[in-house]
Design an enzyme around this catalytic site. Structure first.
Site, PDB file in Angstrom:
ATOM      1  N   PRO A 164      -7.280  -4.631  41.790  1.00 51.80           N
ATOM      2  CA  PRO A 164      -7.592  -5.228  40.486  1.00 51.80           C
ATOM      3  C   PRO A 164      -6.698  -4.472  39.320  1.00 51.80           C
ATOM      4  O   PRO A 164      -6.711  -3.037  39.165  1.00 51.80           O
ATOM      5  CB  PRO A 164      -9.156  -5.128  40.342  1.00 51.80           C
ATOM      6  CG  PRO A 164      -9.554  -5.053  41.909  1.00 51.80           C
ATOM      7  CD  PRO A 164      -8.278  -4.205  42.880  1.00 51.80           C
ATOM      8  N   GLU A 165      -6.272  -5.232  38.421  1.00 52.59           N
ATOM      9  CA  GLU A 165      -5.683  -4.766  37.442  1.00 52.59           C
ATOM     10  C   GLU A 165      -6.474  -4.732  36.156  1.00 52.59           C
ATOM     11  O   GLU A 165      -7.623  -5.285  35.934  1.00 52.59           O
ATOM     12  CB  GLU A 165      -4.283  -5.311  37.355  1.00 52.59           C
ATOM     13  CG  GLU A 165      -3.438  -5.312  38.440  1.00 52.59           C
ATOM     14  CD  GLU A 165      -2.088  -5.829  38.263  1.00 52.59           C
ATOM     15  OE1 GLU A 165      -1.544  -5.903  37.260  1.00 52.59           O
ATOM     16  OE2 GLU A 165      -1.217  -5.974  39.509  1.00 52.59           O
TER      17      GLU A 165
END
Length: 298
Positions: free
Chosen positions: A2-3
């Site tokens: 996840p960013e």
């Protein structure tokens, strides 16, 4: 992994339930994730009120009424799930890679008494257990080992061509590696670096210092890249935010999944740039897939 836009989407999804709520109890179902949980983890959280949720880079921060801050990181496969008295939980975010709802991987459960409405459960699920949670004592968050060395956030006007010139001057590392260096710019990950480099028309393998002039000043390429980074992050966050406004009327799925990539995960497909006859290629840099257009990016 996840960013930043995913973490911001999660923060926005959890905020209506968690902010202002009191933690009635915490179920800690294993002693560790990537790292051991802090000592007396459940005890220090029980009875506390969540005064606010914020984000720094890819870290979700829950600020408690006694000054303590809970730091959480999703790792490779972590996710948060909101459960009420219904049969199913709502995951704040439907992402490019699916998130698990398998109860066997529910490692932490927060039982909340919100300001209004029925009690809720906030569940942290992590099949690969690369996520983690930590505490920052009152007044020590900015200097915390996880937070203190992070670079500039890519979400505001501070990230401009001049700053990139300062960060990249004389750096021989590839542009993609420099953008992924969390000590320089915090929160960028593989997906959005690929997208930003395509928007800026810059090859991922060219030296970071090559876009800086000989005096260490910003060039047009620096300005384009800074604008592209800010824009791609803003577009992804807005995609989540737009769906969040429909949250109570729809199925709870947030908008990042709707965000259409220009190059990421599109190997062999036509470049979407008008008048470009090339196709998206994939290469590997530092063990990560890089997607780019060889005609548009130089």
């Amino acid at each position: 992994m996840p960013e930043l836009p995913e973490v911001e989407t999660v923060r926005r999804g959890l905020a209506p339930v968690m902010e202002g709520a009191r933690i009635l109890s915490v179920e800690q179902r294993r002693p560790d994730l990537r790292f051991p949980f802090p000592a007396d983890f459940a005890g220090r959280l029980t009875g506390r009120r969540v005064d606010g949720l914020s984000r720094r880079a890819k870290y979700l921060l829950a600020h408690l009424d006694d000054g303590l801050t809970l730091i959480s990181h999703l790792g490779m496969s972590g996710s948060w799930r909101i459960e009420t008295d219904g049969p199913d939980g709502d995951s704040p975010g439907r992402f490019h890679h699916a998130r698990s709802k398998n109860a066997a991987h529910d490692h932490v459960v927060f039982h909340l008494a919100p300001k209004t409405g029925a009690n809720a459960r906030i569940v942290f699920n992590d099949p690969r257990r690369f996520g983690f949670m930590a505490f920052a004592e009152e007044g020590e968050l900015a200097a915390h080992p996880l937070i203190g060395k992070l670079g500039a956030e890519p979400t505001g006007n501070r990230l401009d061509g001049a700053l990139l010139a300062t960060l990249f001057h004389n750096r021989r590392a590839p542009l993609k590696a420099a953008l992924l260096d969390q000590r320089l710019i915090a929160g960028l990950g593989n997906i959005y670096v690929c997208e930003a480099l395509w928007r800026a028309g810059l090859a991922p393998d060219r030296a970071a210092g090559s876009i800086v002039n000989k005096h260490g000043g910003a060039t047009a390429a620096c300005d384009r890249l800074a604008a592209a980074v800010r824009a791609v992050i803003a577009d992804a966050i807005e995609a989540g935010g737009s769906s969040l406004r429909d949250y109570v009327h729809a199925d709870g799925a947030l908008g990042y999944f709707q965000h259409r990539f220009a190059v990421y995960d599109r190997e062999g497909e036509p470049c979407v740039q008008p008048d470009c006859d090339s196709v998206v290629l994939r290469t590997v840099q530092s063990g990560r897939s890089t997607f780019y257009c060889p005609a548009c990016q130089r």
